[in-house]
Design a protein around this motif. Structure first.
Motif, PDB file in Angstrom:
ATOM      1  N   MET A   1       1.071  -1.173  -0.105  1.00 18.05           N
ATOM      2  CA  MET A   1      -0.016   0.001  -0.080  1.00 18.05           C
ATOM      3  C   MET A   1       0.769   1.280  -0.135  1.00 18.05           C
ATOM      4  SD  MET A   1      -2.985   1.371   0.080  1.00 18.05           S
ATOM      5  CE  MET A   1      -4.140   0.083   0.633  1.00 18.05           C
ATOM      6  N   LEU A   2       0.411   2.194  -0.912  1.00 15.93           N
ATOM      7  CA  LEU A   2       1.370   3.528  -1.060  1.00 15.93           C
ATOM      8  C   LEU A   2       0.537   4.328  -0.314  1.00 15.93           C
ATOM      9  CD1 LEU A   2       3.535   5.147  -1.991  1.00 15.93           C
ATOM     10  CD2 LEU A   2       2.015   5.840  -4.030  1.00 15.93           C
ATOM     11  N   ARG A   3       1.114   5.079   0.767  1.00 16.62           N
ATOM     12  CA  ARG A   3       0.170   5.864   1.848  1.00 16.62           C
ATOM     13  C   ARG A   3       0.567   7.381   1.733  1.00 16.62           C
ATOM     14  NH1 ARG A   3       1.741   2.401   6.791  1.00 16.62           N
ATOM     15  NH2 ARG A   3       3.838   2.900   5.529  1.00 16.62           N
ATOM     16  N   VAL A   4      -0.173   8.169   0.687  1.00 15.50           N
ATOM     17  CA  VAL A   4       0.272   9.231   0.475  1.00 15.50           C
ATOM     18  C   VAL A   4      -0.362  10.464   1.126  1.00 15.50           C
ATOM     19  CG1 VAL A   4       0.174  10.950  -1.502  1.00 15.50           C
ATOM     20  CG2 VAL A   4       0.346   8.701  -1.948  1.00 15.50           C
ATOM     21  N   LEU A   5       0.276  11.411   1.682  1.00 13.32           N
ATOM     22  CA  LEU A   5      -0.256  12.881   2.343  1.00 13.32           C
ATOM     23  C   LEU A   5      -0.053  13.793   1.265  1.00 13.32           C
ATOM     24  CD1 LEU A   5      -0.429  13.953   5.961  1.00 13.32           C
ATOM     25  CD2 LEU A   5       0.656  15.504   4.362  1.00 13.32           C
ATOM     26  N   THR A   6      -1.187  14.168   0.905  1.00  8.95           N
ATOM     27  CA  THR A   6      -1.241  15.421  -0.193  1.00  8.95           C
ATOM     28  C   THR A   6      -1.536  16.643   0.690  1.00  8.95           C
ATOM     29  OG1 THR A   6      -2.224  14.112  -1.991  1.00  8.95           O
ATOM     30  CG2 THR A   6      -2.815  16.508  -1.979  1.00  8.95           C
ATOM     31  N   LEU A   7      -0.511  17.385   0.428  1.00 11.73           N
ATOM     32  CA  LEU A   7      -0.387  18.881   1.079  1.00 11.73           C
ATOM     33  C   LEU A   7      -0.762  19.783   0.076  1.00 11.73           C
ATOM     34  CD1 LEU A   7       0.125  20.745   3.820  1.00 11.73           C
ATOM     35  CD2 LEU A   7       2.478  20.645   3.174  1.00 11.73           C
ATOM     36  N   SER A   8      -1.784  20.798   0.408  1.00 17.59           N
ATOM     37  CA  SER A   8      -2.245  21.525  -0.596  1.00 17.59           C
ATOM     38  C   SER A   8      -3.177  22.748   0.064  1.00 17.59           C
ATOM     39  CB  SER A   8      -3.198  20.994  -1.712  1.00 17.59           C
ATOM     40  OG  SER A   8      -3.128  22.083  -2.778  1.00 17.59           O
ATOM     41  N   THR A   9      -2.474  24.053  -0.169  1.00 20.95           N
ATOM     42  CA  THR A   9      -3.149  25.250   0.330  1.00 20.95           C
ATOM     43  C   THR A   9      -4.331  25.524  -1.004  1.00 20.95           C
ATOM     44  OG1 THR A   9      -1.415  26.551  -0.314  1.00 20.95           O
ATOM     45  CG2 THR A   9      -1.451  26.166   1.920  1.00 20.95           C
ATOM     46  N   LEU A  10      -4.201  24.895  -1.683  1.00 20.62           N
ATOM     47  CA  LEU A  10      -5.067  24.859  -2.995  1.00 20.62           C
ATOM     48  C   LEU A  10      -6.223  23.802  -3.039  1.00 20.62           C
ATOM     49  CD1 LEU A  10      -5.611  26.922  -5.425  1.00 20.62           C
ATOM     50  CD2 LEU A  10      -4.081  25.661  -6.709  1.00 20.62           C
ATOM     51  N   PHE A  11      -7.248  24.004  -2.327  1.00 21.30           N
ATOM     52  CA  PHE A  11      -8.090  23.097  -2.518  1.00 21.30           C
ATOM     53  C   PHE A  11      -9.662  23.406  -1.994  1.00 21.30           C
ATOM     54  CE2 PHE A  11     -10.100  19.075  -0.752  1.00 21.30           C
ATOM     55  CZ  PHE A  11      -9.403  18.004  -1.605  1.00 21.30           C
ATOM     56  N   PRO A  12     -10.332  22.814  -2.792  1.00 15.78           N
ATOM     57  CA  PRO A  12     -11.873  23.486  -2.579  1.00 15.78           C
ATOM     58  C   PRO A  12     -12.417  23.345  -1.050  1.00 15.78           C
ATOM     59  CG  PRO A  12     -11.812  21.951  -4.415  1.00 15.78           C
ATOM     60  CD  PRO A  12     -10.741  21.763  -3.537  1.00 15.78           C
ATOM     61  N   ASP A  13     -13.339  24.082  -0.715  1.00 20.06           N
ATOM     62  CA  ASP A  13     -13.968  24.274   0.598  1.00 20.06           C
ATOM     63  C   ASP A  13     -15.439  24.506   0.363  1.00 20.06           C
ATOM     64  OD1 ASP A  13     -13.804  27.134   1.132  1.00 20.06           O
ATOM     65  OD2 ASP A  13     -11.911  26.938   1.334  1.00 20.06           O
ATOM     66  N   ALA A  14     -16.303  24.597   1.427  1.00 19.57           N
ATOM     67  CA  ALA A  14     -17.753  25.226   1.180  1.00 19.57           C
ATOM     68  C   ALA A  14     -17.754  26.559   0.845  1.00 19.57           C
ATOM     69  CB  ALA A  14     -18.406  24.850   2.564  1.00 19.57           C
ATOM     70  N   THR A  15     -16.753  27.529   1.109  1.00 19.85           N
ATOM     71  CA  THR A  15     -16.931  28.809   0.807  1.00 19.85           C
ATOM     72  C   THR A  15     -16.242  29.033  -0.434  1.00 19.85           C
ATOM     73  OG1 THR A  15     -14.704  29.286   1.663  1.00 19.85           O
ATOM     74  CG2 THR A  15     -16.516  29.307   3.232  1.00 19.85           C
ATOM     75  N   ARG A  16     -15.371  28.195  -1.011  1.00 17.77           N
ATOM     76  CA  ARG A  16     -14.841  28.221  -2.337  1.00 17.77           C
ATOM     77  C   ARG A  16     -14.813  26.827  -3.091  1.00 17.77           C
ATOM     78  NH1 ARG A  16      -9.099  29.892   0.137  1.00 17.77           N
ATOM     79  NH2 ARG A  16      -9.675  28.050   1.317  1.00 17.77           N
ATOM     80  N   PRO A  17     -15.970  26.447  -3.413  1.00 23.20           N
ATOM     81  CA  PRO A  17     -16.189  25.287  -4.011  1.00 23.20           C
ATOM     82  C   PRO A  17     -15.382  24.884  -5.367  1.00 23.20           C
ATOM     83  CG  PRO A  17     -18.134  26.383  -4.307  1.00 23.20           C
ATOM     84  CD  PRO A  17     -17.358  27.189  -3.463  1.00 23.20           C
ATOM     85  N   THR A  18     -14.959  25.671  -5.990  1.00 34.08           N
ATOM     86  CA  THR A  18     -14.176  25.673  -7.304  1.00 34.08           C
ATOM     87  C   THR A  18     -12.723  26.029  -7.184  1.00 34.08           C
ATOM     88  OG1 THR A  18     -14.563  27.958  -7.995  1.00 34.08           O
ATOM     89  CG2 THR A  18     -16.117  26.295  -8.779  1.00 34.08           C
ATOM     90  N   PHE A  19     -12.347  26.306  -5.823  1.00 34.78           N
ATOM     91  CA  PHE A  19     -10.968  26.676  -5.527  1.00 34.78           C
ATOM     92  C   PHE A  19      -9.942  25.574  -5.680  1.00 34.78           C
ATOM     93  CE2 PHE A  19      -7.748  27.941  -2.425  1.00 34.78           C
ATOM     94  CZ  PHE A  19      -7.069  28.874  -2.915  1.00 34.78           C
ATOM     95  N   GLY A  20      -9.125  25.596  -6.659  1.00 38.17           N
ATOM     96  CA  GLY A  20      -8.223  24.298  -6.655  1.00 38.17           C
ATOM     97  C   GLY A  20      -9.046  22.951  -7.124  1.00 38.17           C
ATOM     98  N   VAL A  21     -10.087  23.126  -7.681  1.00 40.57           N
ATOM     99  CA  VAL A  21     -10.859  21.973  -7.878  1.00 40.57           C
ATOM    100  C   VAL A  21     -10.075  20.860  -8.863  1.00 40.57           C
ATOM    101  CG1 VAL A  21     -11.966  22.769 -10.204  1.00 40.57           C
ATOM    102  CG2 VAL A  21     -13.210  20.832  -8.579  1.00 40.57           C
TER     103      VAL A  21
END
Length: 394
Positions: A1-21
């Motif tokens: 199993m490859l266990r990846v931790l993706t770190l991204s300040t560019l990622f969608p959330d409820a206030t910005r649903p298309t931000f870094g989609v």
């Protein structure tokens, strides 16, 4: 199993649903592969003190610290983004905020590799944290993260140092790799990692029906991008003066809207400009498939997802020679590369309106971009880093 931790300040959330989609789509595609587990840490930068008229910050502060976002496990720690410092302290503050969060994740489920999906401040923080946990780090360059932070006096050294210390580097286009080389990053260490597109969502449809659904008749040009100077919406608006009967729909939001609307009024084309505002990513295919042309006069890009999504909808492009444009516009059917000037854009758009390419030929230009290919390349890249790191960890 490859266990990846993706770190991204560019990622969608409820206030910005298309931000870094596109980061979200990449993560989903990677997590869907057999033998891969992905956990996302999407830090939220906030000023350490209240600011006037900061409703946006209050909304971000109210986001859940942990949630399942469209099937993905996402942790959203806060870090101090100090105003007026030109980003000088962003990476250090981010790393400090992440240590207790990643310590807890590590205790629960250790990860094999950190995949930083935005170069700054994510990259420098990821390098520090990779050393803390003894795991390799990959950093991906997407565009403004290198074009802005990699050239700014306060942060350029941090970007270069992170690139030198990372175990692997990715770029969204060959042009982006060249831009990295221009600021002192070794291009031989950079692997090109193209974006993907979901061809089940972004696909051609009956253009007249699609226009009717939007209340549009006649030729339609769509421009997709944040309303900021770099995207060049003013160039396309000015081009409209030379394209009688053509409607321009601008999909996006941002601080430039009032200035752009004033420009449209001054040029006498306001009645032919539609302001679509922020459009959910799932609704974007309706706009792109309805358009006869997708036009974007960017001053700089990495490789815009909207370019590939338009092509997948059978809609040709008129774009500037920015970033990976020549890696996308590879045939006459795919569109035109034009100078960043209203007359040049008007000529290129008019050419495509007069002799529209067949949608199937346009779609062919997007065929090599898929999330399956994107995820396969990313998995191979990350596994190679882990394999190379094993003797060091052992």
């Amino acid at each position: 199993m490859l266990r990846v931790l993706t770190l991204s300040t560019l990622f969608p959330d409820a206030t910005r649903p298309t931000f870094g989609v596109f980061v979200e789509r990449q993560v989903q595609a990677l997590a869907a592969r057999d033998g891969v587990a992905v956990r996302v840490v999407a830090p939220v930068g906030l000023p350490p003190w209240p600011l006037p008229r900061a409703a946006r910050h209050r909304a971000l502060a109210a986001l859940p610290r942990h949630e399942t976002w469209h099937g993905v496990d996402v942790t959203r720690p806060r870090f101090a983004a100090i105003p007026g410092t030109a980003g000088r302290f962003h990476a250090g503050r981010l790393a400090a905020a992440l240590r207790p969060v990643l310590d807890a994740i590590w205790q629960e489920a250790p990860f094999d590799v950190i995949d930083a999906s935005f170069f700054f401040p994510d990259g420098p923080a990821a390098v520090e944290l990779g050393r803390r946990y003894g795991v390799p780090v990959s950093i991906k360059a997407r565009g403004a993260d290198v074009h802005l932070w990699g050239r700014a006096r306060a942060t350029a050294r941090q970007v270069r140092d992170a690139a030198a210390a990372a175990d692997g580097l990715l770029a969204v286009s060959a042009a982006m790799r060249d831009d990295m080389a221009a600021i002192g990053i070794d291009p031989a260490r950079v692997r090109v990692h193209h974006t993907g597109v979901d061809a089940t969502r972004f696909r051609p449809c009956d253009r007249d029906d699609a226009k009717a659904a939007l209340g549009v008749t006649g030729p339609l040009v769509v421009s997709v991008g944040a309303l900021i100077p770099r995207k060049g919406h003013d160039v396309v608006i000015a081009a409209l003066t030379q394209l009688p009967g053509v409607t321009l729909a601008i999909v996006g939001e941002g601080p430039e809207q009032a200035r752009l609307a004033s420009l449209a009024r001054r040029l006498g084309v306001a009645d032919r400009v539609r302001w679509a505002g922020r459009v959910a990513h799932d609704a974007l295919p309706g706009w792109l498939a309805a358009a006869d042309v997708m036009a974007l006069a960017s001053a700089s890009e990495g490789l815009a997802n909207a370019w590939v999504e338009a092509l997948a909808c059978g809609t040709p492009l008129v774009v500037t020679d920015a970033g990976g444009a020549r890696e996308v516009v590879t045939s006459a059917a795919a569109g035109r590369i034009a100078a960043r000037a209203p007359a040049a854009f008007a000529t290129a758009i008019g050419d495509l309106l007069a002799s529209p390419p067949a949608p199937a030929a346009v779609c062919a230009a997007a065929a090599r971009f898929s999330w399956a290919a994107n995820a396969a390349t990313l998995e191979a890249h990350l596994r190679a880093l882990v394999d190379l790191h094993q003797p060091i960890r052992g």
